[in-house]
Design a protein around this motif. Structure first.
Motif, mmCIF file in Angstrom:
data_model
loop_
_atom_site.group_PDB
_atom_site.id
_atom_site.type_symbol
_atom_site.label_atom_id
_atom_site.label_comp_id
_atom_site.label_asym_id
_atom_site.label_seq_id
_atom_site.Cartn_x
_atom_site.Cartn_y
_atom_site.Cartn_z
ATOM 1 N N THR A 120 77.104 -73.842 17.951
ATOM 2 C CA THR A 120 77.537 -73.378 19.450
ATOM 3 C C THR A 120 78.569 -74.242 19.872
ATOM 4 N N VAL A 136 74.069 -65.652 20.663
ATOM 5 C CA VAL A 136 73.018 -64.951 20.688
ATOM 6 C C VAL A 136 71.822 -66.056 19.810
ATOM 7 N N ASN A 137 70.816 -66.580 20.439
ATOM 8 C CA ASN A 137 69.793 -67.559 19.652
ATOM 9 C C ASN A 137 68.497 -66.845 19.273
ATOM 10 N N SER A 139 64.820 -67.182 19.010
ATOM 11 C CA SER A 139 63.763 -68.139 19.490
ATOM 12 C C SER A 139 62.480 -67.561 19.029
ATOM 13 N N THR A 164 69.612 -72.198 25.527
ATOM 14 C CA THR A 164 70.135 -70.834 26.100
ATOM 15 C C THR A 164 70.510 -71.021 27.681
ATOM 16 N N LYS A 165 69.554 -71.355 28.350
ATOM 17 C CA LYS A 165 69.601 -71.480 29.765
ATOM 18 C C LYS A 165 71.001 -72.437 30.193
ATOM 19 N N TRP A 167 73.390 -73.310 28.252
ATOM 20 C CA TRP A 167 74.977 -72.991 27.955
ATOM 21 C C TRP A 167 75.072 -71.676 28.700
ATOM 22 N N VAL A 178 75.473 -66.225 26.959
ATOM 23 C CA VAL A 178 74.515 -66.925 25.969
ATOM 24 C C VAL A 178 73.037 -66.171 26.227
ATOM 25 N N ASN A 179 72.432 -65.726 25.146
ATOM 26 C CA ASN A 179 71.155 -65.137 25.361
ATOM 27 C C ASN A 179 70.404 -65.408 24.269
ATOM 28 N N ALA A 180 68.950 -65.132 24.391
ATOM 29 C CA ALA A 180 68.128 -65.474 23.094
ATOM 30 C C ALA A 180 67.254 -64.183 22.964
ATOM 31 N N THR A 236 65.801 -64.481 27.876
ATOM 32 C CA THR A 236 65.206 -64.551 26.298
ATOM 33 C C THR A 236 64.717 -62.985 26.313
#
Ligand code: NAI
Length: 245
Positions: A120, A136-137, A139, A164-165, A167, A178-180, A236
């Motif tokens: 990232t 997108v991460n 989790s 995520t929050k 970033w 930026v989401n997960a 998320t």
């Protein structure tokens, strides 16, 4: 449908499991895909299966920042930009608190947190220059409710929700979402280590009555990478059949 037409997308851990199906979906949606994975044999197989398609494979260990920076520079030289980063690579090394070794603890933190941070940090710098991007991460449901025997893994998957929050706040104004995704239990090699009795119990506790398929997660990655999700940031998304509500 070509929802990702001409987007340059990096997918980490794309040689197996959820990542591999994600590579397929991104190609179907018109993206130029760059798959990073430590498993070179699986990468070779992936390339052979997708001959003639817009796919590149690089053996990259996301834990190694120098390797990540070099691979990013190569992509920028070739394509001029990176539009999408899917931080999908992840590992488990399960043991109870009593039995977990320092190596089990550290190796999971290295891949699931440091690897995500490295990719990232390196890629977002180029997205910021361009003023757009989607990250997108991966989790996990266990990052939301904990899990027996997974101190290391749960620490990282809860950590990914926090990152995520952070970033989403730091990069949102630069045009980057930026989401997960928090997958439930998905039928991949990772889940094959779970005893059959536990799987049956999980299926019965899931309102949709089944384990997830890699496609279920790949579809969420596509959606969160697409313009359809352009006002979704810092969230998320649970993709777990209703296991955690
Ligand atoms: P998998 O084990 O099938 O595939 C993971 C891939 O990541 C492998 O190809 C592996 O070689 C690669 N990888 C591992 N360490 C790496 C590194 N340092 N650098 C580059 N590549 C590396 O795993 P699966 O099941 O497809 O999981 C994908 C993601 O989804 C992971 O982050 C996992 O934690 C998450 N997840 C999976 C669930 C499941 O039930 N399978 C549930 C919830 C989350």
């Amino acid at each position: 449908m070509e929802r990702l037409k001409d987007k340059v997308a990096v997918i980490t851990g794309g040689a197996n499991g959820i990542g591999k199906i994600t590579v397929d979906k991104f190609l179907d949606e018109g993206a130029q895909v760059i798959c990073w994975d430590i498993n070179a044999d699986a990468g070779k197989k992936l390339l052979a299966e997708n001959e003639g398609k817009a796919l590149k494979f690089e053996k990259v260990n996301t834990v190694n920042k120098a390797e990540v920076d070099q691979a990013v520079n190569d992509i920028i030289t070739t394509y001029g930009r990176i539009d999408i980063l899917i931080n999908n690579a992840g590992i488990t090394r399960d043991a109870t608190l009593k039995k977990m070794t320092p190596d089990q603890w550290q190796s999971v933190l290295d891949v699931n947190l440091t690897g995500v941070f490295n990719c990232t940090q390196s890629i977002s710098a180029h997205m910021v220059e361009k003023g757009s991007g989607k990250i997108v991460n991966a989790s996990s449901v266990v990052g939301l409710y904990g899990n027996f025997g997974q101190s290391n893994y749960v620490a990282t998957k809860s950590g990914v929700i926090g990152l995520t929050k952070v970033w989403a706040r730091e990069l949102g104004r630069k045009g980057i979402n930026v989401n997960a995704v928090a997958p439930g239990f998905i039928a991949t090699e990772m889940v094959e280590t779970i005893p059959k009795k536990v799987i049956a119990d999980l299926e019965s506790k899931t309102p949709l009555g089944r384990l997830g398929k890699p496609e279920d997660i790949a579809n969420a990655y596509v959606f969160l990478s697409s313009e359809e999700a352009s006002f979704i940031n810092g969230t998320t998304l649970s993709v777990d059949g209703g296991l955690v509500m």
